[in-house]
Design a protein around this motif. Structure first.
Motif, PDB file in Angstrom:
ATOM      1  N   GLY A 191       0.797  -1.227   0.000  1.00  0.00           N
ATOM      2  CA  GLY A 191       0.000   0.000   0.000  1.00  0.00           C
ATOM      3  C   GLY A 191       0.824   1.269   0.000  1.00  0.00           C
ATOM      4  N   VAL A 192       2.159   1.123   0.023  1.00  0.00           N
ATOM      5  CA  VAL A 192       3.053   2.278   0.140  1.00  0.00           C
ATOM      6  C   VAL A 192       3.956   2.337  -1.091  1.00  0.00           C
ATOM      7  N   VAL A 193       4.356   3.541  -1.474  1.00  0.00           N
ATOM      8  CA  VAL A 193       5.160   3.796  -2.664  1.00  0.00           C
ATOM      9  C   VAL A 193       6.357   2.828  -2.785  1.00  0.00           C
ATOM     10  N   GLY A 194       6.643   2.409  -4.010  1.00  0.00           N
ATOM     11  CA  GLY A 194       7.700   1.442  -4.281  1.00  0.00           C
ATOM     12  C   GLY A 194       9.036   1.759  -3.625  1.00  0.00           C
ATOM     13  N   ALA A 195       9.399   3.035  -3.566  1.00  0.00           N
ATOM     14  CA  ALA A 195      10.705   3.448  -3.040  1.00  0.00           C
ATOM     15  C   ALA A 195      10.940   3.017  -1.595  1.00  0.00           C
ATOM     16  N   CYS A 196       9.863   2.776  -0.848  1.00  0.00           N
ATOM     17  CA  CYS A 196      10.030   2.350   0.557  1.00  0.00           C
ATOM     18  C   CYS A 196      10.253   0.846   0.689  1.00  0.00           C
ATOM     19  N   ASN A 197      10.077   0.105  -0.390  1.00  0.00           N
ATOM     20  CA  ASN A 197      10.230  -1.351  -0.371  1.00  0.00           C
ATOM     21  C   ASN A 197      11.699  -1.692  -0.612  1.00  0.00           C
ATOM     22  N   VAL A 198      12.528  -1.347   0.354  1.00  0.00           N
ATOM     23  CA  VAL A 198      13.991  -1.376   0.184  1.00  0.00           C
ATOM     24  C   VAL A 198      14.492  -2.799  -0.045  1.00  0.00           C
ATOM     25  N   LYS A 199      15.337  -2.954  -1.084  1.00  0.00           N
ATOM     26  CA  LYS A 199      15.942  -4.248  -1.438  1.00  0.00           C
ATOM     27  C   LYS A 199      17.252  -4.456  -0.698  1.00  0.00           C
ATOM     28  N   TRP A 200      17.765  -5.692  -0.762  1.00  0.00           N
ATOM     29  CA  TRP A 200      19.065  -6.026  -0.169  1.00  0.00           C
ATOM     30  C   TRP A 200      19.154  -5.395   1.220  1.00  0.00           C
ATOM     31  N   LEU A 201      18.111  -5.657   2.012  1.00  0.00           N
ATOM     32  CA  LEU A 201      17.939  -4.954   3.292  1.00  0.00           C
ATOM     33  C   LEU A 201      19.064  -5.298   4.264  1.00  0.00           C
ATOM     34  N   GLY A 202      19.759  -4.264   4.768  1.00  0.00           N
ATOM     35  CA  GLY A 202      20.866  -4.488   5.687  1.00  0.00           C
ATOM     36  C   GLY A 202      20.590  -4.019   7.094  1.00  0.00           C
ATOM     37  N   LYS A 203      19.782  -2.979   7.228  1.00  0.00           N
ATOM     38  CA  LYS A 203      19.596  -2.395   8.546  1.00  0.00           C
ATOM     39  C   LYS A 203      18.178  -1.825   8.688  1.00  0.00           C
ATOM     40  N   ILE A 204      17.642  -2.009   9.911  1.00  0.00           N
ATOM     41  CA  ILE A 204      16.353  -1.428  10.282  1.00  0.00           C
ATOM     42  C   ILE A 204      16.608  -0.563  11.509  1.00  0.00           C
ATOM     43  N   VAL A 205      16.162   0.680  11.481  1.00  0.00           N
ATOM     44  CA  VAL A 205      16.366   1.580  12.623  1.00  0.00           C
ATOM     45  C   VAL A 205      15.021   2.153  13.061  1.00  0.00           C
ATOM     46  N   VAL A 206      14.643   1.887  14.319  1.00  0.00           N
ATOM     47  CA  VAL A 206      13.456   2.517  14.887  1.00  0.00           C
ATOM     48  C   VAL A 206      13.898   3.881  15.412  1.00  0.00           C
ATOM     49  N   SER A 207      13.266   4.960  14.944  1.00  0.00           N
ATOM     50  CA  SER A 207      13.842   6.291  15.161  1.00  0.00           C
ATOM     51  C   SER A 207      12.758   7.356  15.319  1.00  0.00           C
ATOM     52  N   ASP A 208      13.152   8.500  15.881  1.00  0.00           N
ATOM     53  CA  ASP A 208      12.209   9.623  15.880  1.00  0.00           C
ATOM     54  C   ASP A 208      12.322  10.440  14.606  1.00  0.00           C
ATOM     55  N   GLU A 209      13.202  10.034  13.701  1.00  0.00           N
ATOM     56  CA  GLU A 209      13.408  10.806  12.473  1.00  0.00           C
ATOM     57  C   GLU A 209      13.153   9.994  11.216  1.00  0.00           C
ATOM     58  N   GLU A 210      12.721  10.704  10.174  1.00  0.00           N
ATOM     59  CA  GLU A 210      12.603  10.077   8.868  1.00  0.00           C
ATOM     60  C   GLU A 210      13.990   9.868   8.279  1.00  0.00           C
ATOM     61  N   SER A 211      14.040   9.074   7.223  1.00  0.00           N
ATOM     62  CA  SER A 211      15.311   8.733   6.596  1.00  0.00           C
ATOM     63  C   SER A 211      15.699   9.781   5.558  1.00  0.00           C
ATOM     64  N   PHE A 212      15.873  11.038   6.003  1.00  0.00           N
ATOM     65  CA  PHE A 212      16.231  12.097   5.060  1.00  0.00           C
ATOM     66  C   PHE A 212      17.320  12.957   5.667  1.00  0.00           C
ATOM     67  N   SER A 213      18.151  13.519   4.816  1.00  0.00           N
ATOM     68  CA  SER A 213      19.096  14.529   5.296  1.00  0.00           C
ATOM     69  C   SER A 213      18.282  15.765   5.676  1.00  0.00           C
ATOM     70  N   PRO A 214      18.693  16.466   6.750  1.00  0.00           N
ATOM     71  CA  PRO A 214      17.934  17.633   7.185  1.00  0.00           C
ATOM     72  C   PRO A 214      17.762  18.673   6.081  1.00  0.00           C
TER      73      PRO A 214
END
Lengths: 364, 364
Positions: A191-214
């Motif tokens: 149900g979510v945009v293709g770009a979030c379906n990360v391949k060759w998954l190496g790391k999962i981080v539970v965080s207060d921040e999104e995965s973007f440079s400020p």
């Protein structure tokens, strides 16, 4: 391997789909994945580790066999769509940035793996983590030329909800993931945009921040759920029909983000003046009538088809389709008002022009 | 009492909104509420009982004071919209059934009451009920001439989800519910069509069936969440501006169903050729900047406003607005392709024509 609708749809939703954001509402993913990375994945099973950060008790490191053996295997059928699907139609209005995609950066497959929810809960995720964290970030093992990993994130409630159905997938259509679909593990966020379906998954981080440079942060929310979409896969633009045919078959796909089910597709052959209601199917195999999905969990596209009468004197047909989802979202009529520099979220009514030839019989 | 945007918006989302369904996808609520029922509610507090059926242990009967004292009071701000809002624009395309509503069958208020989730859980709702039941039905105390109560239902997952925020409301804007808003208790189902927000609530039934007569059943889902909506509340259709004014102010509201937040409103004064991005506010009191709602729980409308430059020689302006929600759903351009006999789900771009007068200065 993919459940393609027709030969017209040849699809790979790759991690190249990193620029899926409205330009004036812009957020860029950390980086593109590196081309050729697929080649290096072939023999990585013995050394593969999935790391999980941001939960009590420090960093977790899981091998592929641990991921498979410690958590129940779940299976979902889900459509992945690149935010830039149908970008080429925006290019006709005015040049956009990005590859000139047609209607084929969308695909549907059956995915199996561990539920992200189960994995997070088993390593101590609970209310005290939820009180601080708001996002779950994913990082690929692939690196770009600067050594930066591909990254994307989803809201925490999607990641941990029982109804979110987020998988750490290691199978696609009943077999190991193919290398170009992220072997050995990719995240499938239905149900979510293709770009979030990360391949060759190496790391999962539970965080207060999104995965973007400020510096990439702007005021609008990152694209997660995509809006209602449909497209005509048959006939193709510029092809011809025979005047002696009384009917023509029109086929296509329809899908909506957020688990909203497609409830109706309308087809016009006169550019949108009059409409016909198409038949909906859940897959290519019409004999397999799957039970309807629970509300809000319709992750797979619907295929549609209709035989339309061809007007006696028609020389050209403008075939148009539009879909409605279970929240009664509808597609915009035209492309120009939704144009954006990144060429994303292109979901206006899809239009195909076909000619009607004099029939061979008439020419004799 | 209502948080009206302007004098243009005078609203009561009443239980008259019973016919909110696409005609060719038709489901009718059991019946309309009876006019004049409001008058009888004034002194019902001592005798009022709310009955709950379909959960273990038989029928529960709650007085108003029990509802208030046994369960924590929760407060949400939520917009209610009638499915027939803006029906009058469909009437211009071709006659529809139902009252000729303009843009004002929508309202926003702050509601307080017990959470339906808390009440159901306290009376034994659990997995074994959820395995059978799929809906929660609501029945009003009002009766039509045949003695039939008004009824509506919502999906079970909306009713019991922690994030559903469904209230058995006994206060509106900090005071007892007014009689015409359902005193003593109404259900407030945020993000869901007005017709499900049943007033003068008498009975709740956890059931495997929706609240419809079998003969009304057709193939499409009942309308629950409404699609992205916006409308211009100022200036009004047919009014005039003065040519000496360099700028004109355009105001309106925007809202989306399912808790999806409005993230953008665009305004055009040339019929949709060029667009300006409007400023969004959460309420009339701009000094109160509320924190953003959690994802998927944006229940309240946004008010928007923009000062647009008036072209030098313009004699008439076609003002248009369109909104985008956090799932990037957009409004359809035109009314005709979404026309339906019941005149519901009317959410095409809203258009207002205004004249530009010669200025009094120029005439001297």
């Amino acid at each position: 391997m993919l459940n393609n609708v027709t030969q017209l749809i040849k699809i790979s939703v790759t991690n190249l789909s990193t620029q899926g954001w409205l330009i004036d509402l812009l957020k860029i993913h950390k980086n593109r994945s590196q081309k050729g990375f697929e080649m290096q994945t072939q023999n990585m099973t013995p050394t593969y580790r999935l790391e999980i950060e941001g939960i009590p008790g420090g960093v977790v490191s899981l091998s592929l066999s641990e991921l498979k053996s410690r958590f129940p295997k779940h299976t979902i059928t889900a459509t992945l769509q690149f935010a830039g699907n149908r970008r080429s139609e925006m290019n006709k209005v005015k040049q956009v940035k990005g590859l000139n995609w047609g209607i084929a950066t969308i695909s549907n497959a059956t995915w199996s793996g561990a539920r992200l929810r189960d994995v997070l809960l088993s390593y101590g995720f609970g209310p005290e983590v939820a009180a601080k964290a708001k996002h779950v970030q994913f990082e690929g093992l692939d690196r770009d030329v600067t050594g930066t990993a591909y990254g994307a994130s989803i809201p925490l409630n999607k990641a941990v909800s029982e109804e979110g159905d987020v998988l750490l997938a290691y199978e696609m259509n009943g077999e190991d993931l193919p290398p170009d679909h992220g072997y050995p593990v990719r995240v499938v966020v239905p149900g979510v945009v293709g770009a979030c379906n990360v391949k060759w998954l190496g790391k999962i981080v539970v965080s207060d921040e999104e995965s973007f440079s400020p510096e990439d942060f702007k005021s609008a929310p990152a694209i997660q759920e995509l809006p209602i979409q449909s497209a005509i896969t048959h006939p193709a633009e510029g092809t011809s029909g025979d005047r002696s045919d009384r009917e023509g078959t029109v086929k296509g796909y329809a899908w909506s983000g957020g688990g909203r089910e497609v409830v109706r597709v309308d087809v016009s052959i006169d550019g949108g003046k009059t409409w016909h209601v198409a038949k909906l199917r859940t897959s290519d195999q019409e004999q397999h009538r799957a039970p309807p999905p629970p509300p809000g969990r319709a992750w797979a596209w619907k295929l549609w088809e209709i035989d339309v009468p061809i007007p006696h004197r028609a020389q050209e047909l403008e075939i148009v389709c539009k879909a409605v989802d279970s929240s009664y979202n509808m597609q915009p009529d035209t492309v120009a008002p939704i144009w954006n520099l990144r060429g994303v979220l292109s979901n206006a009514w899809h239009r195909v022009q076909v000619k009607v030839r004099e029939s061979l019989k008439d020419q004799k």
